[in-house]
Design a protein around this motif. Structure first.
Motif, PDB file in Angstrom:
ATOM      1  N   LEU A 153      -4.722  -0.644  -4.475  1.00  0.00           N
ATOM      2  CA  LEU A 153      -4.291   0.209  -5.582  1.00  0.00           C
ATOM      3  C   LEU A 153      -3.079   1.043  -5.201  1.00  0.00           C
ATOM      4  N   ASP A 154      -3.058   1.525  -3.970  1.00  0.00           N
ATOM      5  CA  ASP A 154      -1.913   2.291  -3.488  1.00  0.00           C
ATOM      6  C   ASP A 154      -0.653   1.422  -3.459  1.00  0.00           C
ATOM      7  N   VAL A 155      -0.795   0.185  -2.992  1.00  0.00           N
ATOM      8  CA  VAL A 155       0.355  -0.742  -2.987  1.00  0.00           C
ATOM      9  C   VAL A 155       0.796  -1.001  -4.423  1.00  0.00           C
ATOM     10  N   TYR A 156      -0.157  -1.239  -5.305  1.00  0.00           N
ATOM     11  CA  TYR A 156       0.146  -1.495  -6.721  1.00  0.00           C
ATOM     12  C   TYR A 156       0.910  -0.319  -7.342  1.00  0.00           C
ATOM     13  N   ARG A 157       0.483   0.873  -7.056  1.00  0.00           N
ATOM     14  CA  ARG A 157       1.087   2.056  -7.685  1.00  0.00           C
ATOM     15  C   ARG A 157       2.414   2.471  -7.049  1.00  0.00           C
ATOM     16  N   ASN A 158       2.539   2.308  -5.731  1.00  0.00           N
ATOM     17  CA  ASN A 158       3.620   3.003  -5.036  1.00  0.00           C
ATOM     18  C   ASN A 158       4.626   2.141  -4.282  1.00  0.00           C
ATOM     19  N   HIS A 159       4.382   0.851  -4.135  1.00  0.00           N
ATOM     20  CA  HIS A 159       5.342   0.053  -3.362  1.00  0.00           C
ATOM     21  C   HIS A 159       6.647  -0.036  -4.137  1.00  0.00           C
TER      22      HIS A 159
END
Length: 154
Positions: A96-102
Motif C-alpha cells: 500500500l505504501d508503494v502504491y500510494r507513494n512511489h
C-alpha cells in the motif's frame, strides 16, 4: 614457563598461520524463489512455503527507492498461482505504501497488481479509501478495475 612458550612458537611455525574461518564471509543462501524455479514445487513442505512468504514479505520491506521490480513480480506470481500455499498478507501494508507513494507509476501499478492478487480485505478497503485522492487517471482506472474484480468475483 619459558619452555612452553618456545614449544608454542615452534608449533605455530610448523603449522603456519591460517585465516580464521569464522571471519570468512558466508555466502547468502539461494533465495527460495530460485529454488522454486530450479526444482519441482510439488514436494515443498508447509514450512518451505511459510519461509518463502516471509522472504517475499521482507524483500518488499525496504525504502521506496530500493523496491525492485522483480520483488513485485514475484509477489504477483506467487499470490496469483499459489495463494493457498503462500501467505503474503503481511506484505500488504508495505505494498500500500508503494502504491500510494512511489514516484514511478509502473511501480505503483505493480503494487496494485500484487495487492489485487493477495486479496487482503483490509488492504482492498484502504485502496477504495485512497481512490478519491488518486491523481493519475491510469492508476485510478486500474484501481477501480481491481476493486471491481475483487468485490464482484469474491
Amino acid at each position: 614457563m619459558k619452555k612452553y612458550w618456545m614449544l608454542f612458537l615452534l608449533a605455530l611455525a610448523l603449522v603456519g598461520v591460517r585465516p580464521a574461518y569464522a571471519q570468512t564471509p558466508v555466502e547468502a543462501a539461494t533465495p527460495l524463489v530460485n529454488q522454486y524455479v530450479a526444482d519441482s514445487y510439488e514436494h515443498r513442505s508447509a514450512a518451505w512455503w511459510n519461509a518463502l512468504g516471509r522472504q517475499l514479505t521482507l524483500s518488499v520491506d525496504v525504502p521506496l527507492e530500493q523496491v525492485r521490480p522483480a520483488t513485485l513480480q514475484n509477489l504477483i506470481f506467487f499470490a496469483t498461482h499459489h495463494r493457498e500455499k503462500v501467505k503474503l498478507n503481511d506484505a500488504a501494508p508495505r505494498l500500500l505504501d508503494v502504491y500510494r507513494n512511489h514516484e514511478q507509476e509502473a511501480f505503483r501499478i505493480m503494487a496494485l497488481a500484487a495487492l489485487h492478487a493477495i486479496a487482503d480485505e483490509a488492504a482492498m478497503q484502504k485502496l477504495y479509501g485512497a481512490l478519491p485522492y488518486e491523481h493519475s487517471n491510469r492508476v485510478r482506472r486500474l484501481t477501480v478495475a481491481a476493486l471491481n474484480d475483487h468485490y464482484h468475483f469474491k
